[in-house]
Design an enzyme around this catalytic site. Sequence first.
Site, PDB file in Angstrom:
ATOM      1  N   LYS A   1       0.830  -1.199   0.000  1.00 46.83           N
ATOM      2  CA  LYS A   1       0.000   0.000   0.000  1.00 46.83           C
ATOM      3  C   LYS A   1       0.868   1.253   0.000  1.00 46.83           C
ATOM      4  O   LYS A   1       0.659   2.170  -0.796  1.00 46.83           O
ATOM      5  CB  LYS A   1      -0.923  -0.009   1.212  1.00 46.83           C
ATOM      6  CG  LYS A   1      -1.999   1.051   1.197  1.00 46.83           C
ATOM      7  CD  LYS A   1      -2.983   0.840   2.357  1.00 46.83           C
ATOM      8  CE  LYS A   1      -3.710  -0.484   2.207  1.00 46.83           C
ATOM      9  NZ  LYS A   1      -4.574  -0.797   3.347  1.00 46.83           N
TER      10      LYS A   1
ATOM     11  N   ARG B   1      -3.570   2.848   8.508  1.00 50.44           N
ATOM     12  CA  ARG B   1      -3.924   1.649   7.751  1.00 50.44           C
ATOM     13  C   ARG B   1      -2.721   0.735   7.609  1.00 50.44           C
ATOM     14  O   ARG B   1      -1.595   1.178   7.422  1.00 50.44           O
ATOM     15  CB  ARG B   1      -4.440   2.030   6.350  1.00 50.44           C
ATOM     16  CG  ARG B   1      -5.559   3.036   6.364  1.00 50.44           C
ATOM     17  CD  ARG B   1      -5.942   3.474   4.960  1.00 50.44           C
ATOM     18  NE  ARG B   1      -6.695   2.467   4.254  1.00 50.44           N
ATOM     19  CZ  ARG B   1      -6.939   2.511   2.940  1.00 50.44           C
ATOM     20  NH1 ARG B   1      -6.453   3.504   2.218  1.00 50.44           N
ATOM     21  NH2 ARG B   1      -7.654   1.559   2.367  1.00 50.44           N
TER      22      ARG B   1
ATOM     23  N   GLY C   1      -8.398  -7.239   4.297  1.00 50.96           N
ATOM     24  CA  GLY C   1      -9.233  -7.341   5.483  1.00 50.96           C
ATOM     25  C   GLY C   1      -8.627  -8.103   6.638  1.00 50.96           C
ATOM     26  O   GLY C   1      -9.248  -8.242   7.684  1.00 50.96           O
TER      27      GLY C   1
ATOM     28  N   MET D   1      -5.764  -7.437   8.353  1.00 50.56           N
ATOM     29  CA  MET D   1      -5.141  -6.621   9.390  1.00 50.56           C
ATOM     30  C   MET D   1      -5.972  -5.361   9.591  1.00 50.56           C
ATOM     31  O   MET D   1      -7.005  -5.176   8.961  1.00 50.56           O
ATOM     32  CB  MET D   1      -3.694  -6.322   9.022  1.00 50.56           C
ATOM     33  CG  MET D   1      -2.819  -7.565   9.053  1.00 50.56           C
ATOM     34  SD  MET D   1      -1.095  -7.210   8.709  1.00 50.56           S
ATOM     35  CE  MET D   1      -1.183  -6.621   7.020  1.00 50.56           C
TER      36      MET D   1
ATOM     37  N   ARG E   1      -3.254  -1.347  -6.467  1.00 43.92           N
ATOM     38  CA  ARG E   1      -2.423  -2.546  -6.392  1.00 43.92           C
ATOM     39  C   ARG E   1      -2.752  -3.398  -7.598  1.00 43.92           C
ATOM     40  O   ARG E   1      -3.806  -3.251  -8.212  1.00 43.92           O
ATOM     41  CB  ARG E   1      -2.690  -3.324  -5.101  1.00 43.92           C
ATOM     42  CG  ARG E   1      -4.129  -3.784  -4.938  1.00 43.92           C
ATOM     43  CD  ARG E   1      -4.413  -4.297  -3.541  1.00 43.92           C
ATOM     44  NE  ARG E   1      -5.840  -4.561  -3.346  1.00 43.92           N
ATOM     45  CZ  ARG E   1      -6.416  -4.676  -2.169  1.00 43.92           C
ATOM     46  NH1 ARG E   1      -5.697  -4.552  -1.074  1.00 43.92           N
ATOM     47  NH2 ARG E   1      -7.702  -4.916  -2.064  1.00 43.92           N
TER      48      ARG E   1
ATOM     49  N   HIS F   1     -15.580  -7.997   0.894  1.00 45.03           N
ATOM     50  CA  HIS F   1     -14.597  -8.878   1.529  1.00 45.03           C
ATOM     51  C   HIS F   1     -14.713 -10.308   0.996  1.00 45.03           C
ATOM     52  O   HIS F   1     -13.720 -10.944   0.639  1.00 45.03           O
ATOM     53  CB  HIS F   1     -14.797  -8.857   3.047  1.00 45.03           C
ATOM     54  CG  HIS F   1     -13.946  -9.836   3.788  1.00 45.03           C
ATOM     55  ND1 HIS F   1     -14.359 -11.117   4.087  1.00 45.03           N
ATOM     56  CD2 HIS F   1     -12.692  -9.731   4.262  1.00 45.03           C
ATOM     57  CE1 HIS F   1     -13.397 -11.747   4.729  1.00 45.03           C
ATOM     58  NE2 HIS F   1     -12.364 -10.936   4.855  1.00 45.03           N
TER      59      HIS F   1
ATOM     60  N   ARG G   1       3.223 -48.687 -12.607  1.00 46.45           N
ATOM     61  CA  ARG G   1       3.248 -49.519 -11.397  1.00 46.45           C
ATOM     62  C   ARG G   1       2.720 -50.910 -11.756  1.00 46.45           C
ATOM     63  O   ARG G   1       1.519 -51.101 -11.888  1.00 46.45           O
ATOM     64  CB  ARG G   1       2.382 -48.895 -10.304  1.00 46.45           C
ATOM     65  CG  ARG G   1       2.751 -47.465  -9.944  1.00 46.45           C
ATOM     66  CD  ARG G   1       1.723 -46.911  -8.963  1.00 46.45           C
ATOM     67  NE  ARG G   1       1.974 -45.552  -8.551  1.00 46.45           N
ATOM     68  CZ  ARG G   1       1.512 -44.472  -9.185  1.00 46.45           C
ATOM     69  NH1 ARG G   1       0.781 -44.607 -10.292  1.00 46.45           N
ATOM     70  NH2 ARG G   1       1.764 -43.264  -8.732  1.00 46.45           N
TER      71      ARG G   1
ATOM     72  N   ARG H   1       8.162 -49.946 -13.516  1.00 41.73           N
ATOM     73  CA  ARG H   1       8.709 -50.331 -12.212  1.00 41.73           C
ATOM     74  C   ARG H   1       8.347 -51.777 -11.920  1.00 41.73           C
ATOM     75  O   ARG H   1       7.165 -52.147 -11.974  1.00 41.73           O
ATOM     76  CB  ARG H   1       8.153 -49.409 -11.121  1.00 41.73           C
ATOM     77  CG  ARG H   1       8.728 -49.709  -9.740  1.00 41.73           C
ATOM     78  CD  ARG H   1       8.197 -48.758  -8.690  1.00 41.73           C
ATOM     79  NE  ARG H   1       6.802 -49.014  -8.361  1.00 41.73           N
ATOM     80  CZ  ARG H   1       6.072 -48.257  -7.537  1.00 41.73           C
ATOM     81  NH1 ARG H   1       6.613 -47.174  -7.003  1.00 41.73           N
ATOM     82  NH2 ARG H   1       4.822 -48.558  -7.278  1.00 41.73           N
TER      83      ARG H   1
ATOM     84  N   GLU I   1      14.706 -43.701  -3.566  1.00 44.82           N
ATOM     85  CA  GLU I   1      13.613 -43.424  -2.624  1.00 44.82           C
ATOM     86  C   GLU I   1      13.992 -43.729  -1.189  1.00 44.82           C
ATOM     87  O   GLU I   1      13.155 -43.675  -0.292  1.00 44.82           O
ATOM     88  CB  GLU I   1      12.362 -44.211  -3.024  1.00 44.82           C
ATOM     89  CG  GLU I   1      12.608 -45.672  -3.287  1.00 44.82           C
ATOM     90  CD  GLU I   1      11.429 -46.376  -3.943  1.00 44.82           C
ATOM     91  OE1 GLU I   1      10.281 -45.958  -3.721  1.00 44.82           O
ATOM     92  OE2 GLU I   1      11.662 -47.354  -4.680  1.00 44.82           O
TER      93      GLU I   1
ATOM     94  N   SER J   1      15.203 -42.393 -11.112  1.00 46.81           N
ATOM     95  CA  SER J   1      13.909 -41.731 -10.971  1.00 46.81           C
ATOM     96  C   SER J   1      13.653 -41.561  -9.472  1.00 46.81           C
ATOM     97  O   SER J   1      13.628 -42.541  -8.732  1.00 46.81           O
ATOM     98  CB  SER J   1      12.786 -42.562 -11.598  1.00 46.81           C
ATOM     99  OG  SER J   1      11.551 -41.899 -11.456  1.00 46.81           O
TER     100      SER J   1
ATOM    101  N   GLY K   1      11.772 -41.331  -6.329  1.00 46.53           N
ATOM    102  CA  GLY K   1      10.457 -41.648  -5.773  1.00 46.53           C
ATOM    103  C   GLY K   1      10.237 -40.786  -4.543  1.00 46.53           C
ATOM    104  O   GLY K   1      10.480 -41.218  -3.410  1.00 46.53           O
ATOM    105  N   THR K   2       9.802 -39.567  -4.751  1.00 40.93           N
ATOM    106  CA  THR K   2       9.777 -38.597  -3.655  1.00 40.93           C
ATOM    107  C   THR K   2       8.703 -38.882  -2.620  1.00 40.93           C
ATOM    108  O   THR K   2       8.766 -38.362  -1.506  1.00 40.93           O
ATOM    109  CB  THR K   2       9.607 -37.162  -4.207  1.00 40.93           C
ATOM    110  OG1 THR K   2       8.462 -37.120  -5.070  1.00 40.93           O
ATOM    111  CG2 THR K   2      10.841 -36.731  -4.969  1.00 40.93           C
TER     112      THR K   2
ATOM    113  N   ASP L   1       8.081 -41.975  -1.205  1.00 43.23           N
ATOM    114  CA  ASP L   1       8.772 -42.790  -0.208  1.00 43.23           C
ATOM    115  C   ASP L   1       9.988 -42.072   0.362  1.00 43.23           C
ATOM    116  O   ASP L   1      10.317 -42.233   1.541  1.00 43.23           O
ATOM    117  CB  ASP L   1       9.207 -44.132  -0.815  1.00 43.23           C
ATOM    118  CG  ASP L   1       8.127 -45.199  -0.659  1.00 43.23           C
ATOM    119  OD1 ASP L   1       7.128 -44.931   0.037  1.00 43.23           O
ATOM    120  OD2 ASP L   1       8.277 -46.289  -1.231  1.00 43.23           O
TER     121      ASP L   1
ATOM    122  N   CYS M   1       9.207 -39.330 -10.129  1.00 43.30           N
ATOM    123  CA  CYS M   1       7.921 -39.958 -10.419  1.00 43.30           C
ATOM    124  C   CYS M   1       6.965 -39.927  -9.233  1.00 43.30           C
ATOM    125  O   CYS M   1       5.872 -40.464  -9.301  1.00 43.30           O
ATOM    126  CB  CYS M   1       8.103 -41.398 -10.901  1.00 43.30           C
ATOM    127  SG  CYS M   1       8.930 -42.471  -9.711  1.00 43.30           S
TER     128      CYS M   1
ATOM    129  N   TYR N   1      13.218 -34.778 -16.475  1.00 48.75           N
ATOM    130  CA  TYR N   1      11.767 -34.845 -16.640  1.00 48.75           C
ATOM    131  C   TYR N   1      11.088 -34.975 -15.284  1.00 48.75           C
ATOM    132  O   TYR N   1      11.716 -35.339 -14.279  1.00 48.75           O
ATOM    133  CB  TYR N   1      11.367 -36.024 -17.541  1.00 48.75           C
ATOM    134  CG  TYR N   1      11.594 -37.389 -16.952  1.00 48.75           C
ATOM    135  CD1 TYR N   1      10.634 -38.003 -16.140  1.00 48.75           C
ATOM    136  CD2 TYR N   1      12.779 -38.087 -17.192  1.00 48.75           C
ATOM    137  CE1 TYR N   1      10.842 -39.256 -15.590  1.00 48.75           C
ATOM    138  CE2 TYR N   1      12.999 -39.345 -16.643  1.00 48.75           C
ATOM    139  CZ  TYR N   1      12.031 -39.921 -15.842  1.00 48.75           C
ATOM    140  OH  TYR N   1      12.241 -41.160 -15.293  1.00 48.75           O
TER     141      TYR N   1
END
Length: 915
Positions: free
Chosen positions: A39, A108, A117, A119, A352, A468, A593, A648, A780, A799, A801-802, A804, A867, A887
């Site tokens: 602001k 303000r 709205g 704060m 804004r 609001h 899978r 896999r 993994e 690859s 395996g995020t 696990d 993956c 990838y």
Amino acid sequence: MSENKGPHVPGPGNSVDSVKFVYDFTEGNKDLKDLLGGKGANLAEMTNLGLPVPPGFTITTEACKVYLDSGEEPPALRDEVSAHLDALEKTMGKKLGQADDPLLVSVRSGAKFSMPGMMDTVLNIGLSDKSVQGLAKQAGDERFAWDSYRRLIQMFGKTVLGVDGELFEDALEAAKAAKKVTVDTELEAADLKKLVTKFKKIVKTEAGRDFPQDPREQMDLAVKAVFDSWNGDRAKLYRRQERIPHDLGTAVNICSMVFGNLGPDSGTGVAFTRDPASGHQGVYGDYLQNAQGEDVVAGIRNTVPLAELETIDKKSYDQLMQIMETLENHYRDLCDIEFTIERGQLWMLQTRVGKRTAGAAFRIATQLVDQGLIDEAEALCRVNGAQLAQLMFPRFDEDAEVAQVGRGIAASPGAAVGKAVFDSYTAVKWSRSGEKVILIRRETNPDDLDGMIAAEGILTSRGGKTSHAAVVARGMGKTCVCGAEELEVDTKRRRMTVPGGHVVEEGDLISIDGSSGKVYLGEVPVVPSPVVEYFEGRMHPGADDADELVEAVHRMMAFADRKRRLRVRANADNAEDALRARRFGAQGIGLCRTEHMFLGDRRELVERLILADTEDERQESLKALLPLQRQDFVQLFESMDGLPVTIRLLDPPLHEFLPDITELSVRVALAESRQEPHENELRLLQAVHRLHEQNPMLGLRGVRLGLVIPGLFTMQVRAIAEAAAERRSAKGDPRAEIMIPLVGTVQELEIVREEADQVIAEVEATTGTSLKLSVGTMIELPRAALTAGQIAEAAEFFSFGTNDLTQTVWGFSRDDVEASFFTAYLEKGIFGVSPFETIDKDGVGSLVKLAAKAGRATRPDLKLGVCGEHGGDPESVHFFHEVGLDYVSCSPFRIPVARLEAGRAAVTSQGSDHR
């Protein structure tokens, strides 16, 4: 104008006492949002542009941080404020709160990121029992003065002194009832004087002190209240919802008051340079005569469309249109503007870059490109994957038989169905019990935020596109219909009466359409989004409204695809999903899978494999499974012909293919009690007990299965190789990649790889086909990441395996922790977002970086992908781009999101200065 030499903020060698904490509006600019808040920075920018901004000054976010850290304002702040206040008084020719002709100011909040709205704000600072008389005399309007005074006491009492706002509202309603009027503008000066007396008594009783008569005390207390509101419950909740950092603090803007409540030639409004709901150009906004700004955003009085200002005050309207054009061209984006007209004089109170719906974001981005205001790279940074995901949600079926009961303002699009609830507490409670709810209010206020988050959609009987409810809903991507005046909302009795007298009780199903503003009884069927139809190839860019949106999406996707380095693959286990993924733009399968292929009709064959007592029985089971697996892969290779397919090998524990232990025990017990044959069930139960593990996800699964169950992995490798050979003989182009799961040491991979290479060589010799199948592994486990350099010696690709990897790094069992304590962790700020939703860059991400670097140090041509479901998360995609993966792979419906974000990641990583 003062020369702006840049901010002077704390740093090495700078004490707090030497820091500049206050900036005049003439000193800043729009690029100082970190210091002056959004602001304050934009008020300074408008001042620099020569627009009519009331004089004032900004207390910086640095002052707020000092206050929040120490509990006290910086020692130098009071003197700085005094100096700037003296300068403001000289500019205005009057002193704060003086008796005869008082200077009044607003206090303000203004954080770096818009938090509508959330704060606190206090208007009319400087009014007192003495100065109200002077204001009345100077304005020639006694009613205006006392109306302004009652507003100050009401806002100050609630915001600064912590008095329950309902007490003031009840007193105001009682005053209107006594006068037999319905709106506050119909109260006369004498009524307002009595109301002021009543309000002061409320303050005395509830706060234990008198309303302060010293104007400087009013201002100082209001500044502290704004600082404190940064850590208010609703502000913290909003920041968690919007992922805004908690350590930014808020600036405080002290601005000389201009008054929209001076009569019919005065008023206040909010304007948008384009429609924030649709993105279409035109005159959009709300105006309210004889009112102050809070009346518009609070939605307590119904506004008139901004276009009517042309009839009410042509001069101000024309000036406003010119300013709006100036601001849009200057900011090169949709601008959200607050303004006040004081007896025919237009004043700009805020601008804004405006929040907008997902559809508006895509339309506006392409419009601005066509107008030459931004280039395509900038346009790509103006949209995001979360918005694209919203556009893929279903919409109501216009041909369905429906019972429409009302229509309001289409404030934020979407098709929302849920049970009617009339307060935030119930919305949250029912939502946590698995119910979908629609929050219905006369108007929302910041205290309703938790209920708005919990609800599928929001419906109000008051307010417009700038209320609001509308602003917050658009920011959250939540369906919202506002200003449905024909609906009578009774929050105390928890009911809504619709035209014709039908009553909607709490718990009744209703449907709201945020694109049309229509409200329906019951559940309305939904149909696919036109954007999904476009990705499916069933809709093409055209001229009508839906096609205009499709055209905008098409253009942004085309540019993202040209710019992105990351390729996008699909997690798909059958030909149907593979074909859908390919239509959505998948460049291969990153995760097939194979365990999903063993379910259904094949479960009996898997049971026979598990129950096998001899090598011959095991081989017989594997022999029966081989042709089924081969046919699965033939279909996949055909669907993804010419594109890589990463398969896999079997990963989950074997007990998952057997009946539930409780269910099986009951079956055996019943059979025994009835003296029925149950030999097979008994063998199954014995197998279930034999395979039982305390923590099966850390037990016999993944590569461990291939090592202890002879022939299991080689059967799968043979099926892959034979399927690839079959496709080659049919002139296809299969590109299979064999992935070994849950490897923790290179020795595991080497053993399986040796067996796989032998099988592949046998199939090549038998078929006379060169297959060129690659073999790699999933990373993994933390140990795999830490020894990635060794593992890369035996792997042609990694690859990540995020899913696990996140479980094993954090020590979380996902199925358990998300339901047990994640809500508490999110509420306490331990998580900004679930680590299963967005990758934990500091922990899991560090291991991904380490493994990628070590793997490529061993094997420079190592292919790297991900993956886990993080592959479709917008923020995570940017991280994977930065790390240098080749990838990402995700579920088919997230592929467009990943494509868009991969393009955005490429653009932003080039260092372009895009907002």
